[in-house]
Design a protein around this motif. Structure first.
Motif, PDB file in Angstrom:
ATOM      1  N   PRO A 166       0.923  -1.524   0.016  1.00 11.18           N
ATOM      2  CA  PRO A 166       0.015  -0.023   0.184  1.00 11.18           C
ATOM      3  C   PRO A 166       0.969   1.344  -0.025  1.00 11.18           C
ATOM      4  O   PRO A 166       2.036   1.027  -0.131  1.00 11.18           O
ATOM      5  CB  PRO A 166      -0.690  -0.038   1.377  1.00 11.18           C
ATOM      6  N   GLY A 167       0.328   2.451   0.116  1.00 13.54           N
ATOM      7  CA  GLY A 167       0.703   3.675   0.006  1.00 13.54           C
ATOM      8  C   GLY A 167       1.779   3.816   1.131  1.00 13.54           C
ATOM      9  O   GLY A 167       1.756   3.182   2.260  1.00 13.54           O
ATOM     10  N   ARG A 168       2.489   4.886   1.071  1.00 10.39           N
ATOM     11  CA  ARG A 168       3.541   5.392   2.285  1.00 10.39           C
ATOM     12  C   ARG A 168       3.224   6.832   2.572  1.00 10.39           C
ATOM     13  O   ARG A 168       2.713   7.627   1.969  1.00 10.39           O
ATOM     14  CB  ARG A 168       4.984   5.435   1.857  1.00 10.39           C
ATOM     15  N   LYS A 169       3.615   7.253   3.809  1.00  8.54           N
ATOM     16  CA  LYS A 169       3.294   8.465   4.458  1.00  8.54           C
ATOM     17  C   LYS A 169       4.385   9.373   3.887  1.00  8.54           C
ATOM     18  O   LYS A 169       4.429  10.800   4.207  1.00  8.54           O
ATOM     19  CB  LYS A 169       3.381   8.522   5.813  1.00  8.54           C
ATOM     20  N   ASP A 170       5.480   9.008   3.467  1.00 10.63           N
ATOM     21  CA  ASP A 170       6.836   9.823   3.129  1.00 10.63           C
ATOM     22  C   ASP A 170       6.271  10.684   2.139  1.00 10.63           C
ATOM     23  O   ASP A 170       5.938  10.343   0.880  1.00 10.63           O
ATOM     24  CB  ASP A 170       7.991   8.797   2.802  1.00 10.63           C
ATOM     25  N   TRP A 171       6.556  12.003   2.076  1.00 11.87           N
ATOM     26  CA  TRP A 171       5.926  12.884   1.254  1.00 11.87           C
ATOM     27  C   TRP A 171       6.908  12.707  -0.353  1.00 11.87           C
ATOM     28  O   TRP A 171       6.233  12.752  -1.385  1.00 11.87           O
ATOM     29  CB  TRP A 171       6.221  14.322   1.656  1.00 11.87           C
ATOM     30  N   SER A 172       7.945  12.173  -0.231  1.00 14.80           N
ATOM     31  CA  SER A 172       8.529  11.982  -1.212  1.00 14.80           C
ATOM     32  C   SER A 172       8.150  10.692  -2.102  1.00 14.80           C
ATOM     33  O   SER A 172       8.821  10.622  -3.399  1.00 14.80           O
ATOM     34  CB  SER A 172      10.177  11.658  -1.193  1.00 14.80           C
ATOM     35  N   TRP A 173       7.109  10.057  -1.669  1.00 21.15           N
ATOM     36  CA  TRP A 173       6.534   9.151  -2.551  1.00 21.15           C
ATOM     37  C   TRP A 173       5.148   9.415  -2.761  1.00 21.15           C
ATOM     38  O   TRP A 173       4.213   8.558  -3.008  1.00 21.15           O
ATOM     39  CB  TRP A 173       6.499   7.989  -1.547  1.00 21.15           C
ATOM     40  N   HIS A 174       4.800  10.674  -2.813  1.00 21.85           N
ATOM     41  CA  HIS A 174       3.502  11.139  -3.207  1.00 21.85           C
ATOM     42  C   HIS A 174       3.553  11.947  -4.507  1.00 21.85           C
ATOM     43  O   HIS A 174       3.069  12.864  -4.749  1.00 21.85           O
ATOM     44  CB  HIS A 174       2.901  12.186  -2.030  1.00 21.85           C
ATOM     45  N   SER A 175       4.169  11.090  -5.618  1.00 25.34           N
ATOM     46  CA  SER A 175       4.259  11.773  -6.867  1.00 25.34           C
ATOM     47  C   SER A 175       2.770  11.749  -7.581  1.00 25.34           C
ATOM     48  O   SER A 175       2.660  12.443  -8.434  1.00 25.34           O
ATOM     49  CB  SER A 175       5.170  10.998  -7.555  1.00 25.34           C
ATOM     50  N   PHE A 176       2.091  10.370  -7.246  1.00 29.62           N
ATOM     51  CA  PHE A 176       1.208  10.109  -8.097  1.00 29.62           C
ATOM     52  C   PHE A 176      -0.072  10.643  -7.099  1.00 29.62           C
ATOM     53  O   PHE A 176      -0.131   9.879  -6.054  1.00 29.62           O
ATOM     54  CB  PHE A 176       0.841   8.849  -8.434  1.00 29.62           C
ATOM     55  N   LEU A 177      -1.217  11.310  -7.615  1.00 28.35           N
ATOM     56  CA  LEU A 177      -1.167  12.139  -8.464  1.00 28.35           C
ATOM     57  C   LEU A 177      -0.990  13.489  -8.145  1.00 28.35           C
ATOM     58  O   LEU A 177      -0.807  14.028  -6.877  1.00 28.35           O
ATOM     59  CB  LEU A 177      -2.548  12.206  -9.235  1.00 28.35           C
ATOM     60  N   SER A 178      -0.698  14.349  -9.514  1.00 30.64           N
ATOM     61  CA  SER A 178      -0.066  15.734  -9.031  1.00 30.64           C
ATOM     62  C   SER A 178      -1.226  16.502  -8.194  1.00 30.64           C
ATOM     63  O   SER A 178      -2.426  16.960  -8.573  1.00 30.64           O
ATOM     64  CB  SER A 178       0.358  16.580 -10.157  1.00 30.64           C
ATOM     65  N   GLY A 179      -1.115  16.967  -6.953  1.00 29.17           N
ATOM     66  CA  GLY A 179      -2.149  17.814  -6.237  1.00 29.17           C
ATOM     67  C   GLY A 179      -1.982  19.094  -6.649  1.00 29.17           C
ATOM     68  O   GLY A 179      -3.369  19.710  -6.702  1.00 29.17           O
ATOM     69  N   HIS A 180      -0.976  19.812  -6.905  1.00 31.98           N
ATOM     70  CA  HIS A 180      -1.109  21.136  -7.341  1.00 31.98           C
ATOM     71  C   HIS A 180      -2.065  21.494  -8.810  1.00 31.98           C
ATOM     72  O   HIS A 180      -2.747  22.220  -8.642  1.00 31.98           O
ATOM     73  CB  HIS A 180       0.422  21.859  -7.551  1.00 31.98           C
ATOM     74  N   ILE A 181      -1.844  20.642  -9.691  1.00 32.92           N
ATOM     75  CA  ILE A 181      -2.513  20.783 -10.914  1.00 32.92           C
ATOM     76  C   ILE A 181      -4.304  20.323 -10.798  1.00 32.92           C
ATOM     77  O   ILE A 181      -4.921  20.723 -11.192  1.00 32.92           O
ATOM     78  CB  ILE A 181      -1.913  19.897 -12.114  1.00 32.92           C
ATOM     79  N   ALA A 182      -4.340  19.193  -9.721  1.00 35.11           N
ATOM     80  CA  ALA A 182      -5.455  18.733  -9.523  1.00 35.11           C
ATOM     81  C   ALA A 182      -6.469  19.888  -8.693  1.00 35.11           C
ATOM     82  O   ALA A 182      -7.412  19.915  -9.131  1.00 35.11           O
ATOM     83  CB  ALA A 182      -5.402  17.378  -8.555  1.00 35.11           C
ATOM     84  N   ASN A 183      -5.737  20.525  -7.910  1.00 28.34           N
ATOM     85  CA  ASN A 183      -6.318  21.516  -7.274  1.00 28.34           C
ATOM     86  C   ASN A 183      -6.551  22.631  -8.055  1.00 28.34           C
ATOM     87  O   ASN A 183      -8.110  23.126  -7.978  1.00 28.34           O
ATOM     88  CB  ASN A 183      -5.403  22.062  -5.960  1.00 28.34           C
TER      89      ASN A 183
END
Length: 270
Positions: A166-183
């Motif tokens: 499953p996913g990780r809490k580490d910010w460096s692993w939050h590439s998918f999906l792009s939050g800035h463009i989604a927002n």
């Protein structure tokens, strides 16, 4: 002055006298808009299933170019293309890219809402509520994704296939999906579908797209992360706009042109 300009641009698609109503109803509508996006998988239709499949298809196709796009961007920092997007990247004197983050979108949305309330302007009020609801909806979707699957950012690895289940809490692993463009795209899509912006309509979309390119250039997201985020934001913004327009239609006064003609009945008895 900024709010006067915004009010001039935000021309409602449905033109009739509108009442602001109580703040309690605003809060209820705001929460309902976000909730409708979060629960949309439970009400999926064949049409929405096709759209979801299309988004997944775009994400897969663009993922084939992830490595090449990042390699070109990282190896051509002084190219004309990269310099054009310099003002929208990290390290610029003004953090213009942060207009895609909740740190900026939510305060600006709150200011629009407050300005609309104080000036009794329905357009400003709805603009603030809509962009805030779009951001909240996008953030909720992303948190579910981050909990389920994580992808390492380009600046930390050259392998676009480094994925964690499953996913990780580490910010460096939050590439998918792009939050800035989604927002930012959810807000742009909402404004474009909710208001008649005329020749100004492409501006929010172009700015959101520029934010996405800037985040790729900074190594925060892969190409496919950005494209998927843009499409998700586009869908969220339209969904929120459709709900607002639906509420306006239900509360619209009857048009004189459609008012039924009074019927005179004559009864004869023999």
């Amino acid at each position: 002055m900024r709010f006067l300009i915004a009010a001039a641009l935000l021309v409602p698609r449905l033109a009739f006298a509108q009442s602001l109503g109580p703040e309690k109803q605003d809060l209820k509508n705001f929460g309902g808009d976000a909730w409708s996006v979060w629960t949309s998988p439970a009400h999926i239709t064949w049409s929405s299933a096709g759209v979801t499949a299309g988004v997944a298809g775009v994400g897969f196709v663009t993922s084939l170019a992830d490595s090449s796009v990042w390699a070109w961007m990282s190896s051509h920092p002084n190219s004309i293309v990269m310099r054009v997007f310099g003002p929208i990247r990290e390290g610029w004197r003004f953090p213009l890219y942060e207009l895609g983050s909740g740190q900026y979108i939510l305060p600006l949305s709150g200011a629009l809402y407050l300005a609309g309330r104080l000036s009794h302007d329905v357009a400003l009020r709805d603009a603030g509520l809509g962009c805030a609801a779009g951001h909240l909806s996008s953030a909720g979707v992303r948190e579910v994704i981050y909990f389920s699957v994580s992808r390492e950012r380009p600046r930390d690895t050259e392998d676009p296939h480094r994925i964690s289940l499953p996913g990780r809490k580490d910010w460096s692993w939050h590439s998918f999906l792009s939050g800035h463009i989604a927002n930012s795209m959810s807000c742009a899509s909402f404004l474009g579908h909710r208001f008649a912006l005329g020749p100004f309509e492409p501006i929010p979309y172009l700015y959101s797209a520029a934010i996405g390119v800037g985040r790729m250039a900074d190594g925060r997201h892969w190409f496919s992360d950005t494209m998927t985020g843009a499409l998700v934001g586009l869908a969220i913004g339209k969904a929120v706009a459709d709900r607002q327009l639906g509420r306006l239609e239900r509360t619209a006064p009857p048009s004189p042109a459609h008012t039924p003609t009074p019927l005179i009945r004559l009864n004869f008895a023999f």
